[in-house]
Design an enzyme around this catalytic site. Structure first.
Site, PDB file in Angstrom:
ATOM      1  CE  LYS A 209      -1.327  -2.251  -9.490  1.00 56.05           C
ATOM      2  NZ  LYS A 209      -0.279  -1.387 -10.156  1.00 56.05           N
ATOM      3  CD  GLU A 355       2.365   7.522  -5.223  1.00 58.15           C
ATOM      4  OE1 GLU A 355       1.666   7.852  -4.163  1.00 58.15           O
ATOM      5  OE2 GLU A 355       1.629   6.925  -5.921  1.00 58.15           O
ATOM      6  CE  LYS A 507       1.077   2.980   1.654  1.00 56.47           C
ATOM      7  NZ  LYS A 507       0.846   1.981   0.614  1.00 56.47           N
TER       8      LYS A 507
HETATM    9  O1  LIG Z   1      -5.117   0.972  -5.009  1.00 54.53           O
HETATM   10  P1  LIG Z   1      -4.465   0.787  -3.656  1.00 54.53           P
HETATM   11  O2  LIG Z   1      -3.627  -0.540  -3.789  1.00 54.53           O
HETATM   12  O3  LIG Z   1      -5.635   0.799  -2.460  1.00 54.53           O
HETATM   13  O4  LIG Z   1      -3.473   1.864  -3.449  1.00 54.53           O
HETATM   14  C1  LIG Z   1      -3.806   3.246  -3.268  1.00 54.53           C
HETATM   15  C2  LIG Z   1      -2.597   4.105  -3.366  1.00 54.53           C
HETATM   16  O5  LIG Z   1      -1.544   3.866  -2.653  1.00 54.53           O
HETATM   17  C3  LIG Z   1      -0.249   4.130  -3.354  1.00 54.53           C
HETATM   18  O6  LIG Z   1       0.262   2.864  -3.368  1.00 54.53           O
HETATM   19  C4  LIG Z   1       0.589   4.716  -2.361  1.00 54.53           C
HETATM   20  O7  LIG Z   1       0.136   5.829  -1.647  1.00 54.53           O
HETATM   21  C5  LIG Z   1      -0.575   4.764  -4.349  1.00 54.53           C
HETATM   22  O8  LIG Z   1       0.328   4.420  -5.354  1.00 54.53           O
HETATM   23  C6  LIG Z   1      -1.930   4.213  -4.840  1.00 54.53           C
HETATM   24  O9  LIG Z   1      -2.523   5.068  -5.810  1.00 54.53           O
END
Ligand SMILES: O=P(O)(O)OC[C@H]1O[C@](O)(CO)[C@@H](O)[C@@H]1O
Length: 515
Positions: A209, A355, A507
């Site tokens: 995302k 989560e 992170k």
């Molecule tokens: O799709 P992205 O932005 O790579 O995020 C992956 C995952 O990381 C998180 O933001 C945190 O672990 C999750 O909510 C999400 O599913």
């Protein structure tokens, strides 16, 4: 309109539940069943072929009524409307929560910040259909003119767990494409996947995302470097597609704009398999099966929106969970699918539940003074019977269980299936009714050393969730059922379920250490 800030412990229903618990904690399932021959059918609700039987819970009608009152005092009805109507209920991130729009087959508009999202959603679905059919039917060719044989989903968390679980779950419906998942930053994971692949016939789907996630970008770079050992930069367009909201970062990675599938900020990562994040699912099982999955979820959405709370599957599941979590001090819940296909369902649900509801600050920004999110775990039956069920049957902890089973098996091996389902129901009966000293004495002598160890107290709660067979439709219903359970819990616990700031600090620390 914002979600209201209602401390559940200050509601009348909570106070009454606290009083009621003083009596109810002595309820014993064995007695409840003995006293009411209709108990099983009285505590049952269905949506099509999906049935929740919740008779084996330590509740009576009064408990249920008070829990329903709690949902009413938490203004759940309004909250559900705000959820489906695209209000900014993810207030801490300033976003609507509209994964339900992705499976909205009603033909009606769904607004997010005054804009109907349905035209974009439907256009994205058309693209997914056209693209997946091209790949499946061999019309999408790799850089040497060969058909695609392998799909690699590169993503983590919500961009991995959902697609991975559904592709496993719907393995029976799969076509000829081999599907692989790379998620961990552990280089051995990506190396193990690459070593099986031919770059000429592999399609990589980068799902992120944000397109900034360390693991996903790290793995994508490694894979692209490996690909470029035999192919050229111009060939990337034939082998790499992306699903993201971050078009700039995708383009910087070298992916052509026509190969990008959209995501929207109003879809949370852990609820995103219904969007193009599910591209690997549509590739693996074909668009029609993918559409059936969405349709199953849509049926559950309608049920959740319209059924009275005491006949509402996700609401009942959430209220039972709150009953054990907040009154019995149960800390965890087990999800036990009796099908090997759904072995990864618990892992998927761990992210979805933990989560979402692993929060300790209420919607007013104050620390909560009561328990919130439960720990979710589990595995497929019957394997788990030979692993952790000893503790569930005879340990000191109260662990409510969801048993999920299917009336028919997919390959029709009825002998196996009879045994599987005998175990499915046998475990629930054993947890519920246990084995008394008198029953043990039928086969064990009074002075035998093992006598006390063979007694089962029973009175251990479980839900029985069944459907005719594991299909895209029934799986869609089951996933949406749990999504809405999470929502109801979050509303009643007065927390924000759709952010996930708790994953950030680790992170940051890792990035500092890396430097
Ligand atoms: O799709 P992205 O932005 O790579 O995020 C992956 C995952 O990381 C998180 O933001 C945190 O672990 C999750 O909510 C999400 O599913």
């Amino acid at each position: 309109m914002m979600l209201k800030n209602i401390n559940p412990t200050e509601t009348n229903a909570w106070k009454k539940l606290t009083e009621h618990f003083q009596e109810a904690k002595n309820l014993e399932l064995q007695q409840l069943f003995a006293a009411d021959k209709n108990r099983s059918s009285d505590y049952q609700v269905s949506l099509g072929d999906l049935t929740l039987n919740y008779a084996k819970n330590r509740i009576n009608k009064e408990t249920l009524n008070l829990l329903v009152d709690l949902a009413k005092e938490a203004e759940l009805k309004d909250a559900i409307q705000q959820y489906f109507n695209g209000e900014i209920i993810n207030a801490t991130e300033g976003r609507a929560v509209l994964h339900t729009a992705l499976r909205n087959n009603s033909g009606n508009a769904v607004y997010s910040e005054g804009v109907d999202v349905m035209p974009e959603v439907n256009a994205a679905k058309e693209n997914i259909k056209a693209f997946t059919e091209k790949v499946i039917f061999g019309n999408w060719k790799g850089y040497t003119g060969k058909e695609i044989t392998d799909i690699v989903n590169i993503g983590i968390g919500g961009s991995d767990l959902g697609p991975n679980m559904v592709v496993d779950g719907l393995q029976y419906y799969k076509n000829h494409l081999n599907t692989h998942f790379v998620s961990n930053i552990d280089g051995d994971h990506v190396s193990e996947v690459i070593k099986k692949l031919n770059p000429e016939t592999t399609l990589f789907v980068i799902v992120s995302k944000t397109f900034t996630t360390q693991e996903t970008i790290g793995n994508a770079i490694t894979i692209k470097e490996w690909f470029l050992q035999t192919a050229s930069e111009a060939d990337v367009a034939k082998h790499f597609v992306a699903v993201s909201t971050n078009l700039e970062a995708v383009s910087n990675f070298g992916i052509a704009p026509e190969n990008v599938f959209p995501m929207w900020n109003w879809v949370g990562g852990r609820f995103s398999l219904w969007s193009a994040v599910g591209l690997s699912i549509a590739l693996a099982v074909g668009y029609d099966n993918y559409a059936d999955l969405l349709n199953g979820a849509y049926e559950m959405d309608n049920h959740f929106k319209t059924a009275e709370f005491d006949e509402n599957i996700p609401v009942i599941l959430a209220l039972l969970s709150i009953w054990y979590n907040n009154f019995y001090d149960a800390e965890s819940e087990a999800v036990l699918p009796y099908t090997q296909y759904l072995n990864t369902l618990p892992a998927y649900l761990q992210q979805a539940f933990m989560e979402s509801n692993g929060k300790s600050v209420d919607r007013d920004g104050n620390p909560v003074n009561y328990q919130t999110g439960t720990i979710i775990w589990g595995a497929a039956g019957t394997n788990m019977q030979h692993a952790f069920m000893q503790l569930v049957h005879q340990g000191t902890k109260l662990i409510p269980c969801d048993f999920i089973g299917f009336n028919e098996s997919l390959y029709g091996k009825t002998d196996h299936h009879k045994k599987l389902m005998a175990n499915f129901y046998g475990q629930q009966d054993a947890l519920c009714f246990g084995k008394t000293k008198e029953q043990v004495l039928e086969t064990v002598a009074e002075d035998a050393i093992e006598l006390p160890f063979k007694i089962f107290t029973g009175n251990r709660p479980s839900n029985c969730i069944t459907a005719d067979k594991l299909s895209p439709n029934s799986l869609g219903k089951i996933i949406a059922m749990y999504e809405h359970k999470i929502f109801v819990q979050g509303i009643i616990w007065n927390i924000f379920s759709f952010d996930q700031f708790g994953v950030e600090l680790g992170k940051e620390m890792a990035n500092k250490l890396l430097k």
